[in-house]
Design a protein around this motif. Structure first.
Motif, PDB file in Angstrom:
ATOM      1  N   GLN A   1       0.832  -1.203   0.000  1.00  0.00           N
ATOM      2  CA  GLN A   1       0.000   0.000   0.000  1.00  0.00           C
ATOM      3  C   GLN A   1       0.865   1.251   0.000  1.00  0.00           C
ATOM      4  N   PRO A   2       0.326   2.350  -0.492  1.00  0.00           N
ATOM      5  CA  PRO A   2       1.077   3.617  -0.415  1.00  0.00           C
ATOM      6  C   PRO A   2       1.500   3.909   1.019  1.00  0.00           C
ATOM      7  N   GLY A   3       2.744   4.349   1.153  1.00  0.00           N
ATOM      8  CA  GLY A   3       3.300   4.597   2.481  1.00  0.00           C
ATOM      9  C   GLY A   3       4.012   3.407   3.075  1.00  0.00           C
ATOM     10  N   GLY A   4       3.883   2.255   2.453  1.00  0.00           N
ATOM     11  CA  GLY A   4       4.507   1.043   2.960  1.00  0.00           C
ATOM     12  C   GLY A   4       5.965   0.915   2.575  1.00  0.00           C
ATOM     13  N   SER A   5       6.546  -0.243   2.953  1.00  0.00           N
ATOM     14  CA  SER A   5       7.968  -0.481   2.725  1.00  0.00           C
ATOM     15  C   SER A   5       8.205  -1.855   2.112  1.00  0.00           C
ATOM     16  N   LEU A   6       9.290  -1.968   1.396  1.00  0.00           N
ATOM     17  CA  LEU A   6       9.768  -3.240   0.863  1.00  0.00           C
ATOM     18  C   LEU A   6      11.289  -3.201   0.860  1.00  0.00           C
ATOM     19  N   ARG A   7      11.891  -4.391   0.941  1.00  0.00           N
ATOM     20  CA  ARG A   7      13.336  -4.484   0.775  1.00  0.00           C
ATOM     21  C   ARG A   7      13.641  -5.454  -0.357  1.00  0.00           C
ATOM     22  N   LEU A   8      14.324  -4.960  -1.350  1.00  0.00           N
ATOM     23  CA  LEU A   8      14.742  -5.780  -2.485  1.00  0.00           C
ATOM     24  C   LEU A   8      16.157  -6.290  -2.263  1.00  0.00           C
ATOM     25  N   SER A   9      16.419  -7.485  -2.804  1.00  0.00           N
ATOM     26  CA  SER A   9      17.752  -8.080  -2.717  1.00  0.00           C
ATOM     27  C   SER A   9      18.225  -8.476  -4.100  1.00  0.00           C
ATOM     28  N   CYS A  10      19.529  -8.436  -4.274  1.00  0.00           N
ATOM     29  CA  CYS A  10      20.118  -8.846  -5.546  1.00  0.00           C
ATOM     30  C   CYS A  10      21.420  -9.569  -5.244  1.00  0.00           C
ATOM     31  N   VAL A  11      21.487 -10.820  -5.658  1.00  0.00           N
ATOM     32  CA  VAL A  11      22.705 -11.608  -5.482  1.00  0.00           C
ATOM     33  C   VAL A  11      23.508 -11.546  -6.776  1.00  0.00           C
ATOM     34  N   ALA A  12      24.773 -11.204  -6.624  1.00  0.00           N
ATOM     35  CA  ALA A  12      25.640 -11.057  -7.796  1.00  0.00           C
ATOM     36  C   ALA A  12      26.853 -11.974  -7.670  1.00  0.00           C
ATOM     37  N   PRO A  13      27.338 -12.482  -8.766  1.00  0.00           N
ATOM     38  CA  PRO A  13      28.577 -13.269  -8.723  1.00  0.00           C
ATOM     39  C   PRO A  13      29.731 -12.401  -8.250  1.00  0.00           C
ATOM     40  N   GLY A  14      30.638 -13.009  -7.535  1.00  0.00           N
ATOM     41  CA  GLY A  14      31.771 -12.251  -7.031  1.00  0.00           C
ATOM     42  C   GLY A  14      32.599 -11.621  -8.125  1.00  0.00           C
ATOM     43  N   SER A  15      32.560 -12.234  -9.301  1.00  0.00           N
ATOM     44  CA  SER A  15      33.358 -11.720 -10.415  1.00  0.00           C
ATOM     45  C   SER A  15      32.974 -10.302 -10.795  1.00  0.00           C
ATOM     46  N   ILE A  16      31.756  -9.881 -10.534  1.00  0.00           N
ATOM     47  CA  ILE A  16      31.366  -8.505 -10.830  1.00  0.00           C
ATOM     48  C   ILE A  16      31.116  -7.705  -9.554  1.00  0.00           C
ATOM     49  N   PHE A  17      30.661  -8.374  -8.498  1.00  0.00           N
ATOM     50  CA  PHE A  17      30.320  -7.654  -7.268  1.00  0.00           C
ATOM     51  C   PHE A  17      31.537  -6.924  -6.714  1.00  0.00           C
ATOM     52  N   TRP A  18      32.683  -7.526  -6.831  1.00  0.00           N
ATOM     53  CA  TRP A  18      33.881  -6.952  -6.222  1.00  0.00           C
ATOM     54  C   TRP A  18      34.609  -5.975  -7.137  1.00  0.00           C
ATOM     55  N   ILE A  19      34.130  -5.858  -8.353  1.00  0.00           N
ATOM     56  CA  ILE A  19      34.829  -5.003  -9.319  1.00  0.00           C
ATOM     57  C   ILE A  19      34.077  -3.715  -9.598  1.00  0.00           C
ATOM     58  N   TYR A  20      32.756  -3.843  -9.704  1.00  0.00           N
ATOM     59  CA  TYR A  20      31.970  -2.739 -10.221  1.00  0.00           C
ATOM     60  C   TYR A  20      31.116  -2.038  -9.166  1.00  0.00           C
ATOM     61  N   THR A  21      30.753  -0.818  -9.471  1.00  0.00           N
ATOM     62  CA  THR A  21      29.664  -0.166  -8.756  1.00  0.00           C
ATOM     63  C   THR A  21      28.381  -0.931  -9.067  1.00  0.00           C
ATOM     64  N   MET A  22      27.581  -1.176  -8.043  1.00  0.00           N
ATOM     65  CA  MET A  22      26.301  -1.865  -8.219  1.00  0.00           C
ATOM     66  C   MET A  22      25.175  -0.842  -8.165  1.00  0.00           C
ATOM     67  N   ALA A  23      24.103  -1.140  -8.881  1.00  0.00           N
ATOM     68  CA  ALA A  23      23.017  -0.170  -8.970  1.00  0.00           C
ATOM     69  C   ALA A  23      21.670  -0.860  -9.101  1.00  0.00           C
ATOM     70  N   TRP A  24      20.647  -0.137  -8.725  1.00  0.00           N
ATOM     71  CA  TRP A  24      19.263  -0.555  -8.948  1.00  0.00           C
ATOM     72  C   TRP A  24      18.663   0.337 -10.024  1.00  0.00           C
ATOM     73  N   TYR A  25      17.901  -0.295 -10.912  1.00  0.00           N
ATOM     74  CA  TYR A  25      17.188   0.390 -11.978  1.00  0.00           C
ATOM     75  C   TYR A  25      15.715  -0.015 -11.887  1.00  0.00           C
ATOM     76  N   ARG A  26      14.867   0.757 -12.543  1.00  0.00           N
ATOM     77  CA  ARG A  26      13.468   0.349 -12.604  1.00  0.00           C
ATOM     78  C   ARG A  26      12.872   0.764 -13.945  1.00  0.00           C
ATOM     79  N   GLN A  27      11.831   0.031 -14.314  1.00  0.00           N
ATOM     80  CA  GLN A  27      11.137   0.322 -15.571  1.00  0.00           C
ATOM     81  C   GLN A  27       9.650   0.126 -15.360  1.00  0.00           C
ATOM     82  N   SER A  28       8.896   1.164 -15.622  1.00  0.00           N
ATOM     83  CA  SER A  28       7.444   1.092 -15.551  1.00  0.00           C
ATOM     84  C   SER A  28       6.899   1.025 -16.971  1.00  0.00           C
ATOM     85  N   PRO A  29       5.664   0.546 -17.133  1.00  0.00           N
ATOM     86  CA  PRO A  29       5.088   0.390 -18.477  1.00  0.00           C
ATOM     87  C   PRO A  29       5.110   1.702 -19.257  1.00  0.00           C
ATOM     88  N   GLY A  30       5.596   1.623 -20.487  1.00  0.00           N
ATOM     89  CA  GLY A  30       5.626   2.797 -21.352  1.00  0.00           C
ATOM     90  C   GLY A  30       6.782   3.737 -21.092  1.00  0.00           C
TER      91      GLY A  30
END
Length: 115
Positions: free
Chosen positions: A13-42
């Motif tokens: 509901q509006p005003g609520g909370s969620l926690r997202l998780s993303c597991v990445a291979p060490g081959s990239i997790f330790w090298i790169y900046t990590m980021a979250w992206y999003r895409q809504s319809p249209g």
């Protein structure tokens, strides 16, 4: 080809909370900046938050003060804590590196904010 695995989405509901998780291979997790992206319809995919290997964070203006990105180096996992959610936060959320590695896109996790 390395794919990232996102989880934690859902209906909230509006005003609520969620926690997202993303597991990445060490081959990239330790090298790169990590980021979250999003895409809504249209809409095109947009950068929401990023965190460097050293823990420096940056956020899109639309989520600043409501979302927090973090990383657990022991688990190769990056998180997105989302508070005070709004209907306009509804989207599929993805994690990836910054700059983007096109081959690493996962399935994403759906976040729906609705009463």
């Amino acid at each position: 080809q390395v794919q990232l695995v996102e989880s934690g989405g859902g209906l909230v509901q509006p005003g609520g909370s969620l926690r997202l998780s993303c597991v990445a291979p060490g081959s990239i997790f330790w090298i790169y900046t990590m980021a979250w992206y999003r895409q809504s319809p249209g809409s095109s995919r947009e950068l929401v938050a990023q965190i460097t290997r050293g823990g420096i964070r940056n956020y899109a203006d639309s989520v600043k003060g409501r979302f927090t990105i973090s990383r657990d180096n022991a688990k190769n996992t990056v998180y997105l804590q989302m508070n005070s959610l709004k209907s306009e936060d509804t989207a599929v959320y993805y994690c990836n590196t910054l700059p983007i590695d096109v081959a690493s896109w996962g399935q994403g996790t759906q976040v729906t904010v609705s009463s």
